[in-house]
Design a protein around this motif. Structure first.
Motif, PDB file in Angstrom:
ATOM      1  N   THR A   1       0.798  -1.235   0.000  1.00  0.00           N
ATOM      2  CA  THR A   1       0.000   0.000   0.000  1.00  0.00           C
ATOM      3  C   THR A   1       0.826   1.279   0.000  1.00  0.00           C
ATOM      4  OG1 THR A   1      -0.182  -0.075   2.425  1.00  0.00           O
ATOM      5  CG2 THR A   1      -1.954  -1.111   1.143  1.00  0.00           C
ATOM      6  N   ASP A   2       2.135   1.180   0.227  1.00  0.00           N
ATOM      7  CA  ASP A   2       2.958   2.393   0.214  1.00  0.00           C
ATOM      8  C   ASP A   2       3.932   2.404  -0.951  1.00  0.00           C
ATOM      9  OD1 ASP A   2       3.673   4.900   1.323  1.00  0.00           O
ATOM     10  OD2 ASP A   2       5.466   4.009   2.235  1.00  0.00           O
ATOM     11  N   GLN A   3       3.636   1.650  -2.002  1.00  0.00           N
ATOM     12  CA  GLN A   3       4.557   1.604  -3.142  1.00  0.00           C
ATOM     13  C   GLN A   3       4.629   2.954  -3.846  1.00  0.00           C
ATOM     14  OE1 GLN A   3       3.926   0.179  -7.015  1.00  0.00           O
ATOM     15  NE2 GLN A   3       1.794  -0.407  -6.678  1.00  0.00           N
ATOM     16  N   ARG A   4       5.767   3.229  -4.467  1.00  0.00           N
ATOM     17  CA  ARG A   4       5.988   4.475  -5.179  1.00  0.00           C
ATOM     18  C   ARG A   4       6.120   4.218  -6.678  1.00  0.00           C
ATOM     19  NH1 ARG A   4       7.236   7.712  -0.686  1.00  0.00           N
ATOM     20  NH2 ARG A   4       6.085   6.592   0.958  1.00  0.00           N
ATOM     21  N   ALA A   5       5.786   5.220  -7.442  1.00  0.00           N
ATOM     22  CA  ALA A   5       5.880   5.135  -8.900  1.00  0.00           C
ATOM     23  C   ALA A   5       7.329   5.313  -9.342  1.00  0.00           C
ATOM     24  CB  ALA A   5       5.002   6.198  -9.538  1.00  0.00           C
ATOM     25  N   PHE A   6       7.645   4.807 -10.538  1.00  0.00           N
ATOM     26  CA  PHE A   6       8.908   5.165 -11.184  1.00  0.00           C
ATOM     27  C   PHE A   6       8.684   5.240 -12.690  1.00  0.00           C
ATOM     28  CE2 PHE A   6       9.425   0.495 -11.393  1.00  0.00           C
ATOM     29  CZ  PHE A   6       9.933   0.308 -12.666  1.00  0.00           C
ATOM     30  N   ILE A   7       9.473   6.080 -13.347  1.00  0.00           N
ATOM     31  CA  ILE A   7       9.337   6.274 -14.787  1.00  0.00           C
ATOM     32  C   ILE A   7      10.124   5.183 -15.502  1.00  0.00           C
ATOM     33  CG2 ILE A   7       9.724   7.822 -16.735  1.00  0.00           C
ATOM     34  CD1 ILE A   7       9.433  10.154 -14.773  1.00  0.00           C
ATOM     35  N   HIS A   8       9.400   4.287 -16.145  1.00  0.00           N
ATOM     36  CA  HIS A   8      10.011   3.165 -16.850  1.00  0.00           C
ATOM     37  C   HIS A   8      10.694   3.677 -18.116  1.00  0.00           C
ATOM     38  CE1 HIS A   8      10.122  -0.481 -19.380  1.00  0.00           C
ATOM     39  NE2 HIS A   8      10.168  -1.146 -18.245  1.00  0.00           N
ATOM     40  N   GLY A   9      12.004   3.467 -18.189  1.00  0.00           N
ATOM     41  CA  GLY A   9      12.780   3.938 -19.330  1.00  0.00           C
ATOM     42  C   GLY A   9      13.523   5.236 -19.080  1.00  0.00           C
ATOM     43  N   ALA A  10      13.268   5.871 -17.935  1.00  0.00           N
ATOM     44  CA  ALA A  10      13.962   7.128 -17.629  1.00  0.00           C
ATOM     45  C   ALA A  10      15.444   6.877 -17.374  1.00  0.00           C
ATOM     46  CB  ALA A  10      13.332   7.793 -16.413  1.00  0.00           C
ATOM     47  N   ASP A  11      16.270   7.876 -17.649  1.00  0.00           N
ATOM     48  CA  ASP A  11      17.686   7.803 -17.317  1.00  0.00           C
ATOM     49  C   ASP A  11      17.838   7.785 -15.801  1.00  0.00           C
ATOM     50  OD1 ASP A  11      18.614   7.823 -19.934  1.00  0.00           O
ATOM     51  OD2 ASP A  11      18.582  10.005 -20.036  1.00  0.00           O
ATOM     52  N   ALA A  12      18.571   6.808 -15.280  1.00  0.00           N
ATOM     53  CA  ALA A  12      18.683   6.627 -13.834  1.00  0.00           C
ATOM     54  C   ALA A  12      20.129   6.433 -13.418  1.00  0.00           C
ATOM     55  CB  ALA A  12      17.851   5.429 -13.386  1.00  0.00           C
ATOM     56  N   VAL A  13      20.397   6.756 -12.161  1.00  0.00           N
ATOM     57  CA  VAL A  13      21.698   6.526 -11.542  1.00  0.00           C
ATOM     58  C   VAL A  13      21.458   5.794 -10.226  1.00  0.00           C
ATOM     59  CG1 VAL A  13      23.770   7.548 -10.543  1.00  0.00           C
ATOM     60  CG2 VAL A  13      22.735   8.566 -12.586  1.00  0.00           C
ATOM     61  N   LEU A  14      22.123   4.661 -10.043  1.00  0.00           N
ATOM     62  CA  LEU A  14      22.070   3.893  -8.805  1.00  0.00           C
ATOM     63  C   LEU A  14      23.444   3.929  -8.158  1.00  0.00           C
ATOM     64  CD1 LEU A  14      20.772   1.859  -6.806  1.00  0.00           C
ATOM     65  CD2 LEU A  14      21.458   0.033  -8.385  1.00  0.00           C
ATOM     66  N   GLU A  15      23.502   4.372  -6.901  1.00  0.00           N
ATOM     67  CA  GLU A  15      24.752   4.433  -6.149  1.00  0.00           C
ATOM     68  C   GLU A  15      24.571   3.676  -4.836  1.00  0.00           C
ATOM     69  OE1 GLU A  15      26.773   8.639  -7.133  1.00  0.00           O
ATOM     70  OE2 GLU A  15      24.758   8.823  -6.261  1.00  0.00           O
ATOM     71  N   VAL A  16      25.422   2.699  -4.604  1.00  0.00           N
ATOM     72  CA  VAL A  16      25.395   1.932  -3.359  1.00  0.00           C
ATOM     73  C   VAL A  16      26.769   2.038  -2.713  1.00  0.00           C
ATOM     74  CG1 VAL A  16      24.851  -0.263  -2.263  1.00  0.00           C
ATOM     75  CG2 VAL A  16      23.816   0.307  -4.482  1.00  0.00           C
TER      76      VAL A  16
END
Length: 299
Positions: A271-286
């Motif tokens: 019930t608290d899921q968030r949207a994301f833009i499928h295909g958008a340019d993204a950066v993941l940093e861990v």
């Protein structure tokens, strides 16, 4: 990559049910929310009808979606719910009107078929997001995330459990079971250089492992830039336990690849899921202790 224009106050949002049925009274709360955010809601012919387990026969569901695709006034299609049915109509649809009348496709779960197909064949972005059936039960933040991204074209998520590294690329994915079902078809996305987002619902643990093995053996993970793991809700096990959790299974398949992996992303069937833009340019940093940040935006 191409993307529909960001929404503006007064734009028309079309509500359609490409898979399972949704009674008309269950749409009213969502309509009020859409209007509260300043948009006009139009209800399609598949809302309030039913045919076996679907909202309508295949031809009628396809016709309703096509009506919205063809309409220059419609700026977004909000899918009523998932279940099963999108794959039965995807090849009957003509997406060419999107070149002249671009619009957002909004939904998740079974709607992963649309997201994958639009990206694979047209490089068109869409919005992986809660659906009309979720508006009443989801948190305010969950619903706000839909409109925030349709209005701004950017978003972010963060967490504290992951494998270190940095990745940049289009944010692709959705429901694992649906992606698996598209393997070998023209709708399956090219994951080379992509950040893959995965979630699922109501599956056996060994099914998760089997699907990942099938995808691995098909070579689709070669060149993957990063992985973001959403919720795997209501997982099942057999009387003789499989022996590994979802996290264990995913680590088995991805830890050796040397790519950043982010766990516990707020994406999926809850019930608290968030949207994301499928295909958008993204950066993941861990970072080195597993803290992660995922950011995406339209360019």
């Amino acid at each position: 990559m191409s993307h529909p224009p960001l929404l503006c106050s007064g734009d028309t949002i079309y509500i359609t049910a490409p898979a399972r049925a949704l009674p008309i009274d269950e749409v009213q709360h969502a309509i009020r929310s859409i209007e509260k955010f300043g948009f006009k809601a139009v209800v399609g012919s598949t809302i309030g009808t039913s045919f076996h387990q679907w909202s309508s026969a295949d031809w009628a569901r396809a016709a309703d979606v096509q009506t919205a695709l063809n309409n220059p006034e419609v700026k977004a299609l909000f899918m009523a719910r998932g279940g099963y049915g999108c794959v039965r109509i995807i090849d009957e649809l003509d997406f060419s009107p999107l070149h002249k009348y671009p619009k957002w496709i909004v939904g998740f779960s079974d709607v992963t078929v649309f997201h994958a197909h639009l990206w694979s064949n047209f490089r068109i972005v869409s919005l992986h997001a809660p659906m009309i059936i979720n508006f009443k039960e989801n948190t305010e933040e969950s619903i706000q995330s839909i409109f925030h991204q349709l209005l701004t074209g950017k978003g972010s998520l963060s967490g504290t459990v992951g494998l270190p590294g940095v990745a940049q690329g289009p944010l692709i994915g959705g429901n694992l079971s649906v992606l698996y079902s598209l393997l070998g078809s023209k709708s399956f996305p090219d994951l080379r250089g992509a950040i893959l987002m995965l979630e699922d619902l109501d599956e056996y643990l060994y099914h998760i492992d089997r699907m990942l093995y099938a995808l691995k053996r098909a070579g689709v993970f070669e060149g993957l830039a990063g992985l973001v793991v959403g919720s795997f809700t209501n997982m099942h096990d057999n009387q003789v336990p499989f022996g590994y959790s979802v996290s264990d299974i995913l680590l088995h398949h991805f830890a050796h690849r040397g790519i950043p992996v982010a766990f516990e992303a707020n994406i999926g069937h809850h019930t608290d899921q968030r949207a994301f833009i499928h295909g958008a340019d993204a950066v993941l940093e861990v970072d080195s202790i597993g803290n992660w940040q995922l950011r995406w935006q339209l360019t």
